[in-house]
Every structure is written in C-alpha cells, then in structure tokens.
Motif scaffolding. Structure first.
Motif, PDB file in Angstrom:
ATOM      1  N   TYR A 262      53.273  44.917  44.650  1.00 20.31           N
ATOM      2  CA  TYR A 262      53.252  46.360  44.888  1.00 20.31           C
ATOM      3  C   TYR A 262      52.035  46.782  45.707  1.00 20.31           C
ATOM      4  O   TYR A 262      52.143  47.597  46.636  1.00 20.31           O
ATOM      5  CB  TYR A 262      53.264  47.086  43.550  1.00 20.31           C
ATOM      6  N   LEU A 263      50.873  46.243  45.380  1.00 19.27           N
ATOM      7  CA  LEU A 263      49.642  46.667  46.033  1.00 19.27           C
ATOM      8  C   LEU A 263      49.459  46.061  47.417  1.00 19.27           C
ATOM      9  O   LEU A 263      48.781  46.646  48.267  1.00 19.27           O
ATOM     10  CB  LEU A 263      48.436  46.303  45.153  1.00 19.27           C
ATOM     11  N   LYS A 264      50.045  44.848  47.632  1.00 18.14           N
ATOM     12  CA  LYS A 264      49.947  44.175  48.933  1.00 18.14           C
ATOM     13  C   LYS A 264      48.484  44.026  49.369  1.00 18.14           C
ATOM     14  O   LYS A 264      48.104  44.373  50.500  1.00 18.14           O
ATOM     15  CB  LYS A 264      50.753  44.926  50.002  1.00 18.14           C
ATOM     16  N   VAL A 265      47.635  43.529  48.472  1.00 14.47           N
ATOM     17  CA  VAL A 265      46.220  43.340  48.750  1.00 14.47           C
ATOM     18  C   VAL A 265      45.933  41.848  48.869  1.00 14.47           C
ATOM     19  O   VAL A 265      46.352  41.051  48.025  1.00 14.47           O
ATOM     20  CB  VAL A 265      45.361  43.943  47.618  1.00 14.47           C
ATOM     21  N   ASP A 266      45.210  41.456  49.923  1.00 16.47           N
ATOM     22  CA  ASP A 266      44.811  40.059  50.077  1.00 16.47           C
ATOM     23  C   ASP A 266      43.827  39.665  48.974  1.00 16.47           C
ATOM     24  O   ASP A 266      42.990  40.475  48.551  1.00 16.47           O
ATOM     25  CB  ASP A 266      44.161  39.842  51.450  1.00 16.47           C
ATOM     26  N   ASP A 267      43.903  38.404  48.552  1.00 18.43           N
ATOM     27  CA  ASP A 267      43.041  37.936  47.467  1.00 18.43           C
ATOM     28  C   ASP A 267      41.568  38.131  47.789  1.00 18.43           C
ATOM     29  O   ASP A 267      40.757  38.434  46.900  1.00 18.43           O
ATOM     30  CB  ASP A 267      43.310  36.454  47.188  1.00 18.43           C
ATOM     31  N   ASP A 268      41.185  37.940  49.061  1.00 23.65           N
ATOM     32  CA  ASP A 268      39.766  38.018  49.410  1.00 23.65           C
ATOM     33  C   ASP A 268      39.229  39.448  49.387  1.00 23.65           C
ATOM     34  O   ASP A 268      38.035  39.672  49.622  1.00 23.65           O
ATOM     35  CB  ASP A 268      39.507  37.372  50.768  1.00 23.65           C
ATOM     36  N   LYS A 269      40.093  40.412  49.100  1.00 24.24           N
ATOM     37  CA  LYS A 269      39.668  41.806  48.981  1.00 24.24           C
ATOM     38  C   LYS A 269      39.766  42.308  47.541  1.00 24.24           C
ATOM     39  O   LYS A 269      39.868  43.494  47.277  1.00 24.24           O
ATOM     40  CB  LYS A 269      40.516  42.688  49.902  1.00 24.24           C
ATOM     41  N   THR A 270      39.740  41.349  46.618  1.00 24.05           N
ATOM     42  CA  THR A 270      39.816  41.694  45.200  1.00 24.05           C
ATOM     43  C   THR A 270      38.558  41.216  44.475  1.00 24.05           C
ATOM     44  O   THR A 270      37.833  40.337  44.953  1.00 24.05           O
ATOM     45  CB  THR A 270      41.045  41.056  44.527  1.00 24.05           C
ATOM     46  N   PHE A 271      38.324  41.813  43.323  1.00 18.78           N
ATOM     47  CA  PHE A 271      37.193  41.436  42.465  1.00 18.78           C
ATOM     48  C   PHE A 271      37.695  41.503  41.022  1.00 18.78           C
ATOM     49  O   PHE A 271      38.460  42.413  40.673  1.00 18.78           O
ATOM     50  CB  PHE A 271      36.018  42.397  42.671  1.00 18.78           C
ATOM     51  N   LEU A 272      37.286  40.573  40.195  1.00 13.04           N
ATOM     52  CA  LEU A 272      37.782  40.493  38.820  1.00 13.04           C
ATOM     53  C   LEU A 272      36.643  40.667  37.820  1.00 13.04           C
ATOM     54  O   LEU A 272      35.588  40.047  37.946  1.00 13.04           O
ATOM     55  CB  LEU A 272      38.456  39.131  38.584  1.00 13.04           C
ATOM     56  N   ILE A 273      36.868  41.533  36.831  1.00 11.52           N
ATOM     57  CA  ILE A 273      36.001  41.637  35.650  1.00 11.52           C
ATOM     58  C   ILE A 273      36.852  41.267  34.442  1.00 11.52           C
ATOM     59  O   ILE A 273      37.934  41.828  34.242  1.00 11.52           O
ATOM     60  CB  ILE A 273      35.425  43.057  35.495  1.00 11.52           C
ATOM     61  N   GLU A 274      36.370  40.332  33.621  1.00 11.56           N
ATOM     62  CA  GLU A 274      37.211  39.782  32.560  1.00 11.56           C
ATOM     63  C   GLU A 274      36.464  39.666  31.240  1.00 11.56           C
ATOM     64  O   GLU A 274      35.256  39.455  31.187  1.00 11.56           O
ATOM     65  CB  GLU A 274      37.740  38.407  32.971  1.00 11.56           C
ATOM     66  N   ASP A 275      37.227  39.811  30.168  1.00 11.09           N
ATOM     67  CA  ASP A 275      36.722  39.674  28.802  1.00 11.09           C
ATOM     68  C   ASP A 275      36.842  38.215  28.384  1.00 11.09           C
ATOM     69  O   ASP A 275      37.918  37.611  28.485  1.00 11.09           O
ATOM     70  CB  ASP A 275      37.539  40.574  27.870  1.00 11.09           C
ATOM     71  N   LEU A 276      35.758  37.635  27.879  1.00 13.07           N
ATOM     72  CA  LEU A 276      35.750  36.227  27.472  1.00 13.07           C
ATOM     73  C   LEU A 276      35.954  36.040  25.973  1.00 13.07           C
ATOM     74  O   LEU A 276      35.807  34.933  25.462  1.00 13.07           O
ATOM     75  CB  LEU A 276      34.431  35.573  27.880  1.00 13.07           C
ATOM     76  N   ASN A 277      36.299  37.115  25.254  1.00 16.71           N
ATOM     77  CA  ASN A 277      36.504  37.020  23.811  1.00 16.71           C
ATOM     78  C   ASN A 277      37.700  36.110  23.519  1.00 16.71           C
ATOM     79  O   ASN A 277      38.850  36.485  23.719  1.00 16.71           O
ATOM     80  CB  ASN A 277      36.735  38.415  23.223  1.00 16.71           C
ATOM     81  N   GLY A 278      37.422  34.909  23.031  1.00 14.23           N
ATOM     82  CA  GLY A 278      38.484  33.927  22.810  1.00 14.23           C
ATOM     83  C   GLY A 278      39.374  34.233  21.634  1.00 14.23           C
ATOM     84  O   GLY A 278      40.450  33.641  21.487  1.00 14.23           O
ATOM     85  N   PRO A 327      37.772  46.325  47.880  1.00 13.49           N
ATOM     86  CA  PRO A 327      38.302  47.652  47.558  1.00 13.49           C
ATOM     87  C   PRO A 327      39.149  47.698  46.295  1.00 13.49           C
ATOM     88  O   PRO A 327      39.479  48.772  45.806  1.00 13.49           O
ATOM     89  CB  PRO A 327      39.146  47.985  48.791  1.00 13.49           C
ATOM     90  N   THR A 328      39.524  46.517  45.773  1.00  6.44           N
ATOM     91  CA  THR A 328      40.414  46.475  44.607  1.00  6.44           C
ATOM     92  C   THR A 328      39.763  45.673  43.490  1.00  6.44           C
ATOM     93  O   THR A 328      39.402  44.511  43.674  1.00  6.44           O
ATOM     94  CB  THR A 328      41.776  45.860  44.974  1.00  6.44           C
ATOM     95  N   LEU A 329      39.624  46.306  42.330  1.00  4.85           N
ATOM     96  CA  LEU A 329      38.988  45.687  41.172  1.00  4.85           C
ATOM     97  C   LEU A 329      40.028  45.466  40.080  1.00  4.85           C
ATOM     98  O   LEU A 329      40.617  46.419  39.565  1.00  4.85           O
ATOM     99  CB  LEU A 329      37.863  46.589  40.661  1.00  4.85           C
ATOM    100  N   TYR A 330      40.270  44.208  39.734  1.00  2.75           N
ATOM    101  CA  TYR A 330      41.161  43.875  38.616  1.00  2.75           C
ATOM    102  C   TYR A 330      40.329  43.824  37.334  1.00  2.75           C
ATOM    103  O   TYR A 330      39.257  43.214  37.305  1.00  2.75           O
ATOM    104  CB  TYR A 330      41.831  42.514  38.837  1.00  2.75           C
ATOM    105  N   PHE A 331      40.875  44.431  36.280  1.00  2.00           N
ATOM    106  CA  PHE A 331      40.159  44.467  35.006  1.00  2.00           C
ATOM    107  C   PHE A 331      41.002  43.809  33.923  1.00  2.00           C
ATOM    108  O   PHE A 331      42.113  44.257  33.618  1.00  2.00           O
ATOM    109  CB  PHE A 331      39.836  45.900  34.606  1.00  2.00           C
ATOM    110  N   ALA A 332      40.459  42.750  33.312  1.00  2.00           N
ATOM    111  CA  ALA A 332      41.149  42.017  32.244  1.00  2.00           C
ATOM    112  C   ALA A 332      40.452  42.297  30.923  1.00  2.00           C
ATOM    113  O   ALA A 332      39.549  41.574  30.504  1.00  2.00           O
ATOM    114  CB  ALA A 332      41.158  40.523  32.537  1.00  2.00           C
ATOM    115  N   GLY A 333      40.855  43.384  30.273  1.00  2.00           N
ATOM    116  CA  GLY A 333      40.265  43.773  28.999  1.00  2.00           C
ATOM    117  C   GLY A 333      41.031  44.922  28.387  1.00  2.00           C
ATOM    118  O   GLY A 333      42.014  45.417  28.965  1.00  2.00           O
TER     119      GLY A 333
END
Length: 414
Positions: A262-278, A327-333
C-alpha cells in the motif's frame, strides 16, 4: 435462591436442601452471598444449618450432574482484589460493566426461559483491569458492549433459529487463571442445560493466551474464535497446534506485507523501532514481521524493552530517526509505547520535514491513551500516522493464488 438479606431463614433452608442434593458449588456461592450481608453470628448459623444436611443417596451425584454455578457475587477475591469466573450478567466484574451486564442478563433470562433450544457462547477477556488503566477499562467496555449488541441483533433483530446466551469469562488481569476458567467452561460445554458451544475474545497476544487457547482446543475440544490476536505464531499451521481455532484478523506478517504494498516505500527509506521484550508474543511477532519489510533500511533499528522503557529512552531515539533521513518509520510495539514515541517525535529536531509512522491494527486503541499529545501530529512538517485497518471488508490485498492476505490500511491522523 432466596436473598440472604431479605429472608435469611429461607436462604439457609435453601442451602440446606441444596447440599442434600449434592449442589456444592451452589451452596458455596450462597454462603459467599450471605457473608456480604450478614454479621458473624448470623453467618455462622447459616453455615451450621446448611452443613447439617444429610449426604446425597448413593449414586445420586452420578445420575444428576451439577450445573456449573455462574458468578452472582464475588466468590472470594484473589489476594490482589480480583474476581475470576464466569457470569451470565448477574455479576459485573467492574462498575463500568454494570449497565451492559444488566442488559446481557435480561437477554439471557429471556433465552433460558423460552421454549427454543439455545446455544451458549463465552466472551473470554481480562475483565478486571488495573484501577489506573483508563485505556484498558475503556477498551474492555467497548468489547463487552460489542458482544452484547451482537447478541441483541441475533436474538431480537435477526431472530436467528438458535437463540444466543452470552456469558462473560474473566481469566484475571494477566490471564494467569485462564486454565481454571477454561475448566469451568468445559463443564458448561458438557452440561446439557448450559450448551456452551464456542469461546471467543482473547484480545492479547501473550503466552497465557496461547496456553489457554491450546488447552481449550487441544485438550477440551472446544472451538475458539480469536479476537484481535495478531501474533503470527498464534495460529494454526501444518502441525495443527490449535485445532478448532479461527482468527478473524490477519497476522502481523500479512499486515506488514499489505502495508508494504500500500505504501510503496523503498526499504532504504524506512527506519524501524522495535520492542525486544521476549515475553510479549505481540511485540516479538511484530518485530519479526517488520524486520522482513525493512531489510534494506539505511540504518537502525532502534530498540527498547517495554518492561522497563522510559520517556527519556524514546527521546534519545529521535536523534537517530532524524539522522537517518528516512521518511517512513515502522514501529513494532504496543499502543502505550507508541504514544510515548509519538510524544517524543513532537520535539524532534527535524520537524521541518514530515515523518510517517506505520504500525499494525493494534494501534486502533491509541486514541484511548490518556497521555497522547494530539498536537504532535500537526507540528512543523507534520507527523502522518498509518495503521493497518482490519474492518474494511472487501479492501483486501491479494497474495499468491488470489487469497486475501490483509486489508488496506487507513490514515488515522495527518
């Protein structure tokens, strides 16, 4: 059962005869009800009279199985003040659930007093959230209200051939009593009067949820319809880990792929913030899914542990986000941490350029977060936020073979 407050003598007599018939669970519930309204001397008199009942005749209990007793009062709270159990609306697990519980009770009485055979379904959710958790309490109320409206529509509007009796099953705040409640539900499935046919709900992708669903489906043979449990691993696979489990929302991996298309964003224009709570299946599953769609990210990911994260931790991450120029921030939390991140992004040094925050359907409850600063979304260059919306039926994204893998996400703020 006579009221212990209005007629304690009749109440004691009822308990005496009930125990003589082997209805132990009903006697226990009646004694708890009497304890709430009686002084010590009166309550002990009721206990002594009830316990003076003769033993049931040999073989009577085998021929007359006892129906599981529903909560009509708190049957003795846990040390932290919670009550766990199953209610047909006669007992409200929180004050906020009082009015909707009364509505459920009225519909259930109409069903059980009718002549048409009915089916019982159980909504299983943590129904005793912490007192200071406004977001959890608001979400719980909406979920129970939704179940009540579905029951009302089935019984009163659509006039389904099989009336629905709805019961509320509370496994405790952290779902630590899920197995115990599952055993009570199993009794209801086997008792002809209750006719329990399915358990639904389960709104948290955590290990106790997985354990309870496995116990219900694999050991008790009770079908389960999962609510917003989106963890990719919490589903059936070739090994059929949860036989009888049906999920009504796409998994994290399916949602991640749908968002990527849907977003059609290249991987190199993304940034990821992620939760490490196992220990959190939700965050662990989402982290794996988002890593797959951000493989080519120029930098990152930034990481935190939700079990001990602070607002200051997110403020430190903001500099890395700005430096990445993504320009695109993925949030895993989870939503609470997302609210903390959004607040921190409002003070970022790169407010002159827009930054889009992307996550999955779990963010649909972020509007209930009391500390979220809504002004952040329009500050400077703006902070558009998109999440995967699972309610847009018909807007699915097709995968290989034409099968739907998700639904179009929608912008929730811009």
């Amino acid at each position: 059962m006579p009221s212990p407050a209005e007629d304690p003598v009749a109440h004691a007599s009822y308990l005496h005869h009930s125990l003589a018939l082997g209805l132990r669970e009903e006697v226990v519930a009646g004694l708890h009800a009497a304890l709430k309204v009686s002084n010590r001397r009166s309550w002990l008199a009721i206990v002594q009279f009830a316990c003076a009942a003769p033993q049931p005749p040999d073989g009577y209990l085998e021929r007359h199985r006892e129906s599981p007793v529903l909560c009509t009062t708190c049957p003795g709270p846990l040390p932290d003040g919670q009550c766990v159990g199953v209610s047909d609306g006669g007992y409200a697990f929180t004050d906020e659930l009082g009015p909707v519980s009364e509505g459920i009770k009225a519909l259930n009485d109409r069903v059980t007093q009718g002549k048409t055979p009915y089916a019982t379904i159980a909504l299983m959710l943590p129904m005793t959230p912490a007192g200071d958790s406004k977001a959890d309490r608001a979400q719980l109320l909406r979920e129970v209200q939704g179940a009540y409206l579905a029951q009302y529509r089935a019984n009163e509007v659509d006039k389904e051939d099989v009336p629905i009796r709805l019961v509320l099953a509370n496994p405790g705040r952290d779902l630590n009593h899920g197995i115990q409640v599952a055993n009570w539900l199993d009794e209801m499935a086997r008792f002809p009067k209750d006719r329990l046919r399915v358990v639904f709900g389960f709104n948290l992708s955590v290990k106790p949820t997985a354990d309870t669903i496995s116990y219900l489906t694999r050991q008790k043979g009770i079908p389960v319809v999962g609510g917003p449990i989106t963890a990719t691993d919490l589903a059936n696979d070739q090994s059929n880990r949860y036989p009888g489990l049906v999920k009504v929302v796409p998994s994290h991996l399916d949602q991640a792929h749908a968002l990527q298309r849907y977003l059609k964003v290249d991987d190199d224009k993304t940034f990821l913030i992620e939760d490490l709570n196992g220990d959190d299946l939700y965050s662990r599953s989402l982290r794996t899914a988002f890593r797959e769609v951000t493989k080519g990210a120029a930098s990152g990911p930034e990481q935190y542990d939700s079990s001990r994260v602070t607002n200051g931790d997110f403020k430190q991450m903001v500099n890395s986000v700005c430096n990445s120029k993504a320009p695109t921030l993925y949030f895993a939390g989870r939503p609470h941490a997302l609210a903390q991140l959004i607040n921190a992004l409002g003070d970022r040094g790169c407010t002159d350029r827009p930054l889009r925050v992307v996550t999955v359907s779990g963010a649909s409850t972020i509007a209930l977060e009391p500390d979220l600063n809504w002004g952040v979304f329009t500050r400077g260059g703006g902070l558009p936020a998109a999440h995967h919306e699972v309610l847009q039926v018909g807007a699915g994204v097709c995968g290989e073979g034409g099968g739907p893998v998700g639904h179009e996400p929608r912008v929730v703020a811009a």
